[in-house]
Design an enzyme around this catalytic site. Sequence first.
Site, PDB file in Angstrom:
ATOM      1  N   THR A   1      -9.564  -4.016   3.244  1.00 21.07           N
ATOM      2  CA  THR A   1     -10.295  -5.027   2.467  1.00 21.07           C
ATOM      3  C   THR A   1     -10.698  -6.163   3.400  1.00 21.07           C
ATOM      4  O   THR A   1      -9.846  -6.750   4.065  1.00 21.07           O
ATOM      5  CB  THR A   1      -9.423  -5.600   1.337  1.00 21.07           C
ATOM      6  OG1 THR A   1      -8.211  -6.127   1.883  1.00 21.07           O
ATOM      7  CG2 THR A   1      -9.141  -4.556   0.280  1.00 21.07           C
TER       8      THR A   1
ATOM      9  N   GLU B   1     -10.794 -10.198  -1.709  1.00 19.57           N
ATOM     10  CA  GLU B   1     -10.781  -9.128  -0.703  1.00 19.57           C
ATOM     11  C   GLU B   1     -11.739  -8.037  -1.136  1.00 19.57           C
ATOM     12  O   GLU B   1     -11.657  -7.553  -2.268  1.00 19.57           O
ATOM     13  CB  GLU B   1      -9.387  -8.521  -0.604  1.00 19.57           C
ATOM     14  CG  GLU B   1      -8.299  -9.515  -0.323  1.00 19.57           C
ATOM     15  CD  GLU B   1      -6.964  -8.815  -0.157  1.00 19.57           C
ATOM     16  OE1 GLU B   1      -6.937  -7.582   0.028  1.00 19.57           O
ATOM     17  OE2 GLU B   1      -5.951  -9.508  -0.224  1.00 19.57           O
TER      18      GLU B   1
HETATM   19  P1  ADP Z   1      -6.601  -7.646   6.747  1.00 24.60           P
HETATM   20  O1  ADP Z   1      -5.303  -7.912   6.057  1.00 24.60           O
HETATM   21  O2  ADP Z   1      -6.699  -8.320   8.093  1.00 24.60           O
HETATM   22  O3  ADP Z   1      -7.761  -7.944   5.867  1.00 24.60           O
HETATM   23  P2  ADP Z   1      -7.033  -4.814   6.274  1.00 24.60           P
HETATM   24  O4  ADP Z   1      -6.033  -3.753   6.558  1.00 24.60           O
HETATM   25  O5  ADP Z   1      -7.316  -5.158   4.855  1.00 24.60           O
HETATM   26  O6  ADP Z   1      -6.588  -6.087   7.091  1.00 24.60           O
HETATM   27  O7  ADP Z   1      -8.365  -4.366   7.006  1.00 24.60           O
HETATM   28  C1  ADP Z   1      -9.522  -5.129   6.814  1.00 24.60           C
HETATM   29  C2  ADP Z   1     -10.518  -5.005   7.940  1.00 24.60           C
HETATM   30  O8  ADP Z   1     -10.894  -3.633   8.118  1.00 24.60           O
HETATM   31  C3  ADP Z   1     -11.808  -5.736   7.607  1.00 24.60           C
HETATM   32  O9  ADP Z   1     -11.746  -7.113   7.950  1.00 24.60           O
HETATM   33  C4  ADP Z   1     -12.837  -4.974   8.418  1.00 24.60           C
HETATM   34  O10 ADP Z   1     -12.945  -5.542   9.701  1.00 24.60           O
HETATM   35  C5  ADP Z   1     -12.244  -3.558   8.521  1.00 24.60           C
HETATM   36  N1  ADP Z   1     -12.884  -2.530   7.654  1.00 24.60           N
HETATM   37  C6  ADP Z   1     -13.182  -1.272   8.082  1.00 24.60           C
HETATM   38  N2  ADP Z   1     -13.742  -0.540   7.100  1.00 24.60           N
HETATM   39  C7  ADP Z   1     -13.802  -1.356   6.006  1.00 24.60           C
HETATM   40  C8  ADP Z   1     -14.318  -1.165   4.661  1.00 24.60           C
HETATM   41  N3  ADP Z   1     -14.856   0.012   4.280  1.00 24.60           N
HETATM   42  N4  ADP Z   1     -14.232  -2.205   3.803  1.00 24.60           N
HETATM   43  C9  ADP Z   1     -13.682  -3.380   4.196  1.00 24.60           C
HETATM   44  N5  ADP Z   1     -13.195  -3.623   5.439  1.00 24.60           N
HETATM   45  C10 ADP Z   1     -13.250  -2.625   6.348  1.00 24.60           C
HETATM   46  N1  RBF Z   2      -3.053  -6.079  -5.907  1.00 28.19           N
HETATM   47  C1  RBF Z   2      -2.261  -6.332  -6.959  1.00 28.19           C
HETATM   48  O1  RBF Z   2      -1.178  -6.871  -6.817  1.00 28.19           O
HETATM   49  N2  RBF Z   2      -2.650  -5.962  -8.228  1.00 28.19           N
HETATM   50  C2  RBF Z   2      -3.831  -5.345  -8.472  1.00 28.19           C
HETATM   51  O2  RBF Z   2      -4.159  -5.060  -9.627  1.00 28.19           O
HETATM   52  C3  RBF Z   2      -4.681  -5.043  -7.356  1.00 28.19           C
HETATM   53  N3  RBF Z   2      -5.865  -4.411  -7.521  1.00 28.19           N
HETATM   54  C4  RBF Z   2      -6.656  -4.150  -6.442  1.00 28.19           C
HETATM   55  C5  RBF Z   2      -7.886  -3.506  -6.624  1.00 28.19           C
HETATM   56  C6  RBF Z   2      -8.716  -3.230  -5.545  1.00 28.19           C
HETATM   57  C7  RBF Z   2     -10.028  -2.543  -5.776  1.00 28.19           C
HETATM   58  C8  RBF Z   2      -8.302  -3.588  -4.236  1.00 28.19           C
HETATM   59  C9  RBF Z   2      -9.169  -3.287  -3.048  1.00 28.19           C
HETATM   60  C10 RBF Z   2      -7.088  -4.232  -4.043  1.00 28.19           C
HETATM   61  C11 RBF Z   2      -6.248  -4.515  -5.136  1.00 28.19           C
HETATM   62  N4  RBF Z   2      -5.017  -5.144  -4.996  1.00 28.19           N
HETATM   63  C12 RBF Z   2      -4.239  -5.433  -6.067  1.00 28.19           C
HETATM   64  C13 RBF Z   2      -4.840  -5.958  -3.806  1.00 28.19           C
HETATM   65  C14 RBF Z   2      -4.056  -5.327  -2.780  1.00 28.19           C
HETATM   66  O3  RBF Z   2      -2.753  -5.639  -3.118  1.00 28.19           O
HETATM   67  C15 RBF Z   2      -4.549  -5.986  -1.514  1.00 28.19           C
HETATM   68  O4  RBF Z   2      -5.626  -5.269  -1.050  1.00 28.19           O
HETATM   69  C16 RBF Z   2      -3.441  -6.098  -0.580  1.00 28.19           C
HETATM   70  O5  RBF Z   2      -2.832  -7.324  -0.873  1.00 28.19           O
HETATM   71  C17 RBF Z   2      -3.838  -5.989   0.861  1.00 28.19           C
HETATM   72  O6  RBF Z   2      -4.508  -7.125   1.324  1.00 28.19           O
HETATM   73 MG    MG Z   3      -7.755  -7.172   3.827  1.00 29.87          MG
END
Ligand code: ADP
Ligand code: RBF
Ligand code: MG
Length: 199
Positions: free
Chosen positions: A68, A132
């Site tokens: 995300t 996110e």
């Molecule tokens: P963080 O906690 O740092 O956000 P994530 O594990 O959520 O780490 O990874 C997010 C990062 O992954 C984004 O900031 C982006 O650089 C990269 N990324 C790669 N593919 C995707 C995608 N399909 N959607 C969102 N972010 C993506």
């Molecule tokens: N986190 C929650 O605690 N509850 C949720 O209902 C929830 N729904 C999510 C739905 C989507 C589509 C995504 C991408 C993430 C969701 N998460 C939710 C957040 C998830 O916990 C988050 O991506 C992590 O905290 C990693 O950053």
């Molecule tokens: Mg993220």
Amino acid sequence: MGDAAGEVIASPSASKDSMGPDVPDQSFRTSRPDIVGPDIPDAPFPIKLSGPVQHGFGRGSKDLGCPTANLPDDSLPPMIDAAKTGVYYGYAQVTPSKGTSSSLSDQDVCVLPMVMSFGWNPFYKNERMTAEIHIMHEFKTDFYGYDMKALVLGYIRPELHYTSREALIEDIEFDKKVALKSMARPGYEKYMSDPFFTV
Ligand code: ADP
Ligand code: RBF
Ligand code: MG
């Protein structure tokens, strides 16, 4: 492990704050519609968000198999002012910030469908609000620091409190299907080429 009968796996996070007993509600997970929202986006949508992609805790990809891209705190007021916490669908676009070189392909910088988690992420007991965005596209590289624009078009579901990571992953997968089906309606088509996005 997993979704054993009777196991409490998800309940709306709001129930923690309710006056009465904390009654878990699983009906949400067992009867989810795959198309949500109106046929044409209506108020408060579309909501426009933009800012450079921030580092989070790195949990999205590692823990959930769903990266995300996190928006900065100062980009959140349009959502905070107009919408409740929860999961949303819309379009997003990632572009290099001005004056920097880019490792992204032409496909990567297109307007792409996304799902957004907006709230407190109760599963991880976050203390700050975050927005996110998971973009439904395979990127070859990370894009931290790149500019991201998001046009939020509709609401999918409340943020739920999960006690199992598997249940959260399952719901996120379903959220992606819901987003694609909901935005496949003709009333959503024009937002892909909204002037908000970079041509
Ligand atoms: P963080 O906690 O740092 O956000 P994530 O594990 O959520 O780490 O990874 C997010 C990062 O992954 C984004 O900031 C982006 O650089 C990269 N990324 C790669 N593919 C995707 C995608 N399909 N959607 C969102 N972010 C993506
Ligand atoms: N986190 C929650 O605690 N509850 C949720 O209902 C929830 N729904 C999510 C739905 C989507 C589509 C995504 C991408 C993430 C969701 N998460 C939710 C957040 C998830 O916990 C988050 O991506 C992590 O905290 C990693 O950053
Ligand atoms: Mg993220």
